[in-house]
Design a protein around this motif. Structure first.
Motif, mmCIF file in Angstrom:
data_model
loop_
_atom_site.group_PDB
_atom_site.id
_atom_site.type_symbol
_atom_site.label_atom_id
_atom_site.label_comp_id
_atom_site.label_asym_id
_atom_site.label_seq_id
_atom_site.Cartn_x
_atom_site.Cartn_y
_atom_site.Cartn_z
ATOM 1 N N LYS A 6 0.819 -1.204 0.000
ATOM 2 C CA LYS A 6 0.000 0.000 0.000
ATOM 3 C C LYS A 6 0.858 1.261 0.000
ATOM 4 C CE LYS A 6 -3.930 -1.993 2.422
ATOM 5 N NZ LYS A 6 -4.783 -1.888 3.610
ATOM 6 N N THR A 7 0.318 2.297 -0.608
ATOM 7 C CA THR A 7 1.012 3.585 -0.609
ATOM 8 C C THR A 7 1.036 4.153 0.804
ATOM 9 O OG1 THR A 7 -1.009 4.808 -1.076
ATOM 10 C CG2 THR A 7 0.303 4.109 -2.974
ATOM 11 N N GLY A 8 1.977 5.051 1.026
ATOM 12 C CA GLY A 8 2.060 5.703 2.324
ATOM 13 C C GLY A 8 3.416 5.519 2.974
ATOM 14 N N LEU A 9 3.460 5.851 4.257
ATOM 15 C CA LEU A 9 4.702 5.811 5.016
ATOM 16 C C LEU A 9 4.879 4.455 5.696
ATOM 17 C CD1 LEU A 9 4.507 9.344 6.675
ATOM 18 C CD2 LEU A 9 5.759 8.668 4.607
ATOM 19 N N ASP A 127 1.946 -8.502 3.794
ATOM 20 C CA ASP A 127 0.509 -8.430 4.046
ATOM 21 C C ASP A 127 0.131 -6.952 4.042
ATOM 22 O OD1 ASP A 127 0.874 -7.341 6.703
ATOM 23 O OD2 ASP A 127 1.104 -9.373 7.479
ATOM 24 N N ALA A 128 -1.082 -6.636 4.413
ATOM 25 C CA ALA A 128 -1.563 -5.257 4.308
ATOM 26 C C ALA A 128 -0.777 -4.273 5.167
ATOM 27 C CB ALA A 128 -3.044 -5.196 4.681
ATOM 28 N N ASP A 129 -0.180 -4.759 6.263
ATOM 29 C CA ASP A 129 0.484 -3.847 7.190
ATOM 30 C C ASP A 129 1.976 -4.080 7.374
ATOM 31 O OD1 ASP A 129 -1.865 -2.394 7.816
ATOM 32 O OD2 ASP A 129 -2.525 -4.078 9.061
ATOM 33 N N ARG A 168 3.503 -0.552 8.313
ATOM 34 C CA ARG A 168 2.835 0.707 7.979
ATOM 35 C C ARG A 168 2.934 1.658 9.159
ATOM 36 N NH1 ARG A 168 0.132 1.631 3.812
ATOM 37 N NH2 ARG A 168 -1.564 2.819 4.698
ATOM 38 N N ALA A 169 3.310 2.895 8.875
ATOM 39 C CA ALA A 169 3.428 3.912 9.917
ATOM 40 C C ALA A 169 2.034 4.354 10.343
ATOM 41 C CB ALA A 169 4.236 5.098 9.423
#
Length: 171
Positions: A6-9, A127-129, A168-169
């Motif tokens: 996923k996009t992001g920090l 995974d997602a995180d 994921r942050a």
């Protein structure tokens, strides 16, 4: 495994990450291995799937299980950790390929000297995180002023092996 990051920090999970080095010494007869005890990092995944970030190592945290050697490696002949406390790999571009590998290009800074560095990492968990990357690449220590080589005992390249776990942050 098909990876969808996923996009992001993203933040490096230091407790589940390792960066180790291996160097052949004594005319190739002895292998010195060490692990950096302090590693930090972060990154950002863009909407187009590309990523950038940094991985930072505390130079004085290199542990080869030999106190005398470690003191020498942390000192002015090698890492000069007092004047240059960190080793930094700044990732300018990381792109996921269809085979779940990541093409990485960036800049490695050791002892205040920066050189281009590339590597290929493999996504070993995702995974997602969280995502875990493993990689191995070589570094010519002479390019960074780590050139002490009494009697020709320490020529050649140093192998860097890492397992880096990013989560994921929090927003």
């Amino acid at each position: 495994m098909t990876v969808a990051v996923k996009t992001g920090l993203w933040q490096l999970d230091a407790t589940r990450s390792t960066v180790a080095i291996k160097h052949r010494t004594m005319w190739g007869l002895v292998t010195v291995k060490g692990v950096f005890g302090e590693v930090a990092g972060q990154g950002e995944v863009q909407p187009d799937g590309s990523a950038s970030g940094t991985v930072t190592l505390a130079a004085a945290s290199l542990d080869t299980k030999n106190t005398k050697r470690d003191t020498h490696l942390h000192g002015p002949d090698f890492f000069d950790a007092e004047r240059h406390p960190t080793v930094v790999f700044a990732v300018h571009d990381a792109a996921l390929r269809q085979d779940d590998t990541v093409a990485i290009s960036g800049e490695l800074t050791v002892r205040g000297v920066s050189r281009p560095q590339s590597a290929t990492a493999t996504v070993t968990e995702s995974d997602a995180d969280a995502v875990t990357l493993t990689t191995q690449f070589t570094v010519d220590r002479n390019q960074f002023g780590l050139s002490l080589n009494q009697l020709g005992m320490m020529g050649g390249l140093t192998t860097v092996t890492s397992t880096l776990r990013f989560t994921r942050a929090s927003a």
